[in-house]
Each structure stands twice: as structure tokens, then as C-alpha cells.
Scaffold this motif. Structure first.
Motif, mmCIF file in Angstrom:
data_model
loop_
_atom_site.group_PDB
_atom_site.id
_atom_site.type_symbol
_atom_site.label_atom_id
_atom_site.label_comp_id
_atom_site.label_asym_id
_atom_site.label_seq_id
_atom_site.Cartn_x
_atom_site.Cartn_y
_atom_site.Cartn_z
ATOM 1 N N UNK A 180 -5.363 -7.145 -10.591
ATOM 2 C CA UNK A 180 -4.821 -6.198 -9.613
ATOM 3 C C UNK A 180 -5.603 -6.268 -8.314
ATOM 4 N N UNK A 181 -6.914 -6.444 -8.395
ATOM 5 C CA UNK A 181 -7.722 -6.567 -7.172
ATOM 6 C C UNK A 181 -7.329 -7.810 -6.396
ATOM 7 N N UNK A 182 -7.098 -8.906 -7.114
ATOM 8 C CA UNK A 182 -6.669 -10.123 -6.429
ATOM 9 C C UNK A 182 -5.300 -9.914 -5.786
ATOM 10 N N UNK A 183 -4.376 -9.310 -6.530
ATOM 11 C CA UNK A 183 -3.010 -9.163 -6.030
ATOM 12 C C UNK A 183 -2.947 -8.274 -4.802
ATOM 13 N N UNK A 184 -3.713 -7.198 -4.782
ATOM 14 C CA UNK A 184 -3.593 -6.225 -3.704
ATOM 15 C C UNK A 184 -4.563 -6.511 -2.564
ATOM 16 N N UNK A 185 -5.788 -6.861 -2.885
ATOM 17 C CA UNK A 185 -6.812 -6.976 -1.849
ATOM 18 C C UNK A 185 -7.120 -8.406 -1.426
ATOM 19 N N UNK A 186 -7.460 -9.253 -2.366
ATOM 20 C CA UNK A 186 -8.024 -10.558 -2.028
ATOM 21 C C UNK A 186 -6.997 -11.623 -1.696
ATOM 22 N N UNK A 216 0.714 -2.476 -10.167
ATOM 23 C CA UNK A 216 -0.568 -1.775 -10.109
ATOM 24 C C UNK A 216 -0.402 -0.275 -10.313
ATOM 25 N N UNK A 217 0.626 0.317 -9.720
ATOM 26 C CA UNK A 217 0.772 1.775 -9.760
ATOM 27 C C UNK A 217 1.571 2.288 -10.952
ATOM 28 N N UNK A 218 2.128 1.393 -11.766
ATOM 29 C CA UNK A 218 2.887 1.859 -12.922
ATOM 30 C C UNK A 218 1.970 2.488 -13.970
ATOM 31 N N UNK A 219 0.718 2.084 -14.034
ATOM 32 C CA UNK A 219 -0.189 2.627 -15.046
ATOM 33 C C UNK A 219 -0.560 4.078 -14.749
ATOM 34 N N UNK A 220 -1.045 4.441 -13.552
ATOM 35 C CA UNK A 220 -1.327 5.858 -13.335
ATOM 36 C C UNK A 220 -0.066 6.718 -13.327
ATOM 37 N N UNK A 263 0.484 -13.332 -4.435
ATOM 38 C CA UNK A 263 -0.024 -13.374 -3.061
ATOM 39 C C UNK A 263 1.110 -13.267 -2.043
ATOM 40 N N UNK A 264 2.240 -13.903 -2.310
ATOM 41 C CA UNK A 264 3.340 -13.905 -1.336
ATOM 42 C C UNK A 264 4.237 -12.676 -1.452
ATOM 43 N N UNK A 265 4.164 -11.980 -2.544
ATOM 44 C CA UNK A 265 4.991 -10.797 -2.739
ATOM 45 C C UNK A 265 4.417 -9.629 -1.943
ATOM 46 N N UNK A 266 5.285 -8.827 -1.383
ATOM 47 C CA UNK A 266 4.789 -7.682 -0.597
ATOM 48 C C UNK A 266 5.253 -6.343 -1.153
ATOM 49 N N UNK A 267 5.965 -6.354 -2.267
ATOM 50 C CA UNK A 267 6.482 -5.094 -2.799
ATOM 51 C C UNK A 267 6.123 -4.892 -4.265
ATOM 52 N N UNK A 268 6.471 -5.839 -5.122
ATOM 53 C CA UNK A 268 6.345 -5.636 -6.558
ATOM 54 C C UNK A 268 4.912 -5.722 -7.056
ATOM 55 N N UNK A 269 4.003 -6.331 -6.299
ATOM 56 C CA UNK A 269 2.612 -6.348 -6.748
ATOM 57 C C UNK A 269 2.030 -4.934 -6.749
#
Length: 94
Positions: free
Chosen positions: A39-45, A71-75, A61-67
Motif C-alpha cells: 500500500x505504501x508503494x501504491x500510494x506514496x512511492x 487501501x481504504x477498503x480495510x478501515x 503506479x499508473x492507476x489513479x483511482x482504484x489503488x
């Protein structure tokens, strides 16, 4: 070594259950670390690093919505479970 008497057998059984809980705890922590790293790689790095050549990481990396959805489905799911449990407790105790 504990003797396999009437009481010793219970101690061995408890010891076995404690070891199983510790092992399952290690598995949960390991999966949490792997999820946090992905998740850190997908959102930040991924915005700052070049493409890796691995299709899964490049899709993230190229996705701008589903990443963010992954990440937010767990909380969000945890919130739903807790709210559902509280509502059920209100229903049962009313």
C-alpha cells in the motif's frame, strides 16, 4: 519435560494452544507488514520511482483511482463491522 499425568496432559495441551496462538500472531503480523509495504508503494512511492517491470506494481503506479480503493477498503470494512455489532447490541438489549 512435563510428565504426562492427569495434570501434565492439561499443561501440555495448554502449551500447544499457546504455541498455535503465537504462530497465528506471527502470520497476521507478517501479512500486515506485506500489505503495508504494498500500500505504501501504491500510494506514496510509485509516483517518485521509475516503473519496475512487474505488471502488478506498474498497474498500481499508473492507476489513479482504484489503488486508493484497495487501501481504504480495510478501515471502511472495519468501521462497518463495528457499527453493525453496536447496532446488533442495541437491538438485543432494547
Amino acid at each position: 519435560m512435563i510428565q504426562a499425568t492427569k495434570f501434565g496432559h492439561n499443561l501440555l495441551s495448554i502449551s500447544h494452544h499457546v504455541k498455535m496462538l503465537i504462530n497465528s500472531g506471527h502470520v497476521i503480523i507478517s501479512f500486515s507488514i506485506v500489505f503495508f509495504a504494498l500500500a505504501s508503494y501504491a500510494v506514496l512511492f510509485s509516483a517518485f520511482l521509475p516503473p519496475t517491470g512487474l505488471s502488478l506494481f506498474d498497474m498500481l503506479a499508473y492507476d489513479s483511482h482504484y489503488k486508493y480503493f484497495v487501501l481504504f477498503i480495510i478501515p471502511t470494512g472495519a468501521y462497518f463491522v463495528i457499527a453493525n455489532w453496536v447496532g446488533w447490541q442495541y437491538y438485543r438489549n432494547s
